[in-house]
Design a protein around this motif. Structure first.
Motif, mmCIF file in Angstrom:
data_model
loop_
_atom_site.group_PDB
_atom_site.id
_atom_site.type_symbol
_atom_site.label_atom_id
_atom_site.label_comp_id
_atom_site.label_asym_id
_atom_site.label_seq_id
_atom_site.Cartn_x
_atom_site.Cartn_y
_atom_site.Cartn_z
ATOM 1 N N ASP A 219 0.853 -1.185 0.000
ATOM 2 C CA ASP A 219 0.000 0.000 0.000
ATOM 3 C C ASP A 219 0.888 1.234 0.000
ATOM 4 N N PRO A 220 1.294 1.707 -1.193
ATOM 5 C CA PRO A 220 2.242 2.822 -1.282
ATOM 6 C C PRO A 220 1.764 4.108 -0.632
ATOM 7 N N SER A 221 0.481 4.199 -0.281
ATOM 8 C CA SER A 221 -0.002 5.396 0.395
ATOM 9 C C SER A 221 0.270 5.375 1.893
ATOM 10 N N LEU A 222 0.744 4.240 2.407
ATOM 11 C CA LEU A 222 0.946 4.065 3.838
ATOM 12 C C LEU A 222 2.430 4.113 4.186
ATOM 13 N N VAL A 223 2.835 5.123 4.965
ATOM 14 C CA VAL A 223 4.216 5.229 5.425
ATOM 15 C C VAL A 223 4.391 4.356 6.654
ATOM 16 N N VAL A 224 5.329 3.421 6.619
ATOM 17 C CA VAL A 224 5.526 2.476 7.718
ATOM 18 C C VAL A 224 6.740 2.799 8.576
ATOM 19 N N ALA A 225 7.613 3.683 8.099
ATOM 20 C CA ALA A 225 8.774 4.078 8.900
ATOM 21 C C ALA A 225 9.285 5.414 8.395
ATOM 22 N N THR A 226 9.851 6.181 9.298
ATOM 23 C CA THR A 226 10.398 7.479 8.916
ATOM 24 C C THR A 226 11.774 7.669 9.528
ATOM 25 N N VAL A 227 12.560 8.482 8.867
ATOM 26 C CA VAL A 227 13.861 8.889 9.390
ATOM 27 C C VAL A 227 13.987 10.392 9.173
ATOM 28 N N PRO A 228 14.645 11.089 10.079
ATOM 29 C CA PRO A 228 14.769 12.539 9.919
ATOM 30 C C PRO A 228 15.728 12.889 8.783
ATOM 31 N N LEU A 229 15.428 13.982 8.093
ATOM 32 C CA LEU A 229 16.298 14.500 7.045
ATOM 33 C C LEU A 229 16.777 15.890 7.467
#
Length: 332
Positions: A219-229
């Motif tokens: 499901d490309p609309s669902l972000v499952v993890a993030t990292v700071p930029l």
């Protein structure tokens, strides 16, 4: 071309709308064979507008130097010169060639800038993919190897020392373009900026907080993890990005320069590093090396971190990150 959205992982840029500075500029243009979004923040509007133009000027310059899709590029002249002939390519091309050779050495040849003859042999340049016969593959493999690429930085020249050799900087040139574009934006007066060049990201200086997000492959609309930029670049590579089908079998476009064959599986690698050039090349190397060796390589590079999206045999995937990465998983 690395697309803005991919099937397995995707780096996406997000930021609050409010920004205290008076100058903000953003444009989207098609450059280097891909969409590019450039955003600049500066003390005034003129500086912000000038910074955006400076970035696109860099993209155009790098394309004229390092594109293998243009017959008039400097790199195409090098590829057409024949074995053993020195070609004046200038300091920028020399620097990128040397960086590519360095990553090739560090990765044991998993990343190699001389892979273009293999790409052509498999048909990934013209879309007519076909499994090559053993004799043809053996012949082409004799012209693949970064050790046969000679670079004279002081003289601004390079040469290919094997018949049939050809260099492709597609796995590193976009990263270099981002690094140079950010430097040009600062020189033009930008105090902060965010750049997205076909999915390769770079954020620098003062501006809204930004994050890179890894999306659910189902499901490309669902972000499952993030990292700071924050003053960092991010690049993603994987076989799902581009592939061709021949006789019912799927072949990914990332080739292993050590074997001459497409890398099997659907592993995806996202790399963060201070230099976009390094992140770009390491992401490709990580896919070729696989999880264990790829993690080890990235861990050994100062300032580099990575996330591997590893498919499970029964379906789904696991996220495996290097030790220094602050990965925040969501919706899992």
């Amino acid at each position: 071309m690395r697309p803005l959205l991919v099937l397995l992982t995707c780096t996406v840029l997000s930021a609050p709308a409010a920004w205290a500075e008076t100058g903000t500029a953003e444009q989207v243009r098609y450059v280097m064979g891909t969409p590019a979004t450039v955003t600049a923040w500066a003390p005034g509007q003129a500086e912000a507008d000038g910074a955006v133009e400076a970035a696109y000027h860099v993209f155009s310059r790098v394309d004229s130097l390092m594109s293998t899709w243009r017959d008039d590029s400097v790199l195409s002249r090098l590829n057409a010169a024949g074995a053993g002939n020195w070609v004046t390519v200038g300091s920028e091309v020399c620097e990128v060639l040397l960086e590519a050779k360095a990553v090739a050495g560090a990765s044991g040849g998993a990343f190699d800038p001389t892979v273009l003859p293999l790409v052509r042999l498999w048909g990934f340049r013209d879309g007519a993919v076909a499994v090559p016969d053993t004799a043809s593959l053996t012949t082409v493999m004799e012209s693949v190897g970064h050790r046969w690429l000679e670079v004279d930085l002081q003289g601004g020249r390079a040469r290919l020392n094997r018949a049939g050799m050809a260099v492709d900087l597609g796995g590193i040139a976009k990263g270099y373009a981002l690094d140079q574009a950010a430097a040009a934006m600062r020189k033009a007066g930008a105090e902060g900026g965010m750049l997205d060049l076909g999915g390769n990201l770079l954020a620098f200086g003062q501006g809204p907080a930004a994050t890179a997000g890894i999306v659910d492959p189902e499901d490309p609309s669902l972000v499952v993890a993030t990292v700071p930029l924050v003053d960092v670049s991010a690049a993603t590579s994987g076989q799902y990005e581009r592939f061709l089908t021949s006789e019912g079998r799927k072949y990914g476009h990332i080739l292993d320069p050590r074997t001459g064959h497409p890398v099997p599986g659907d592993l995806s690698v996202t790399v963060l590093a201070a230099e976009a050039l390094l992140a770009d090349a390491l992401a490709t190397a990580g896919v070729v090396l696989g999880l264990e060796a790829g993690l080890a390589l990235i861990e050994d590079i100062p300032g580099a971190e990575g996330v591997f999206a590893v498919p499970r045999p029964e379906g789904g995937y696991d996220l495996v990150a290097t030790s220094g990465l602050a990965l925040t998983e969501t919706n899992r």
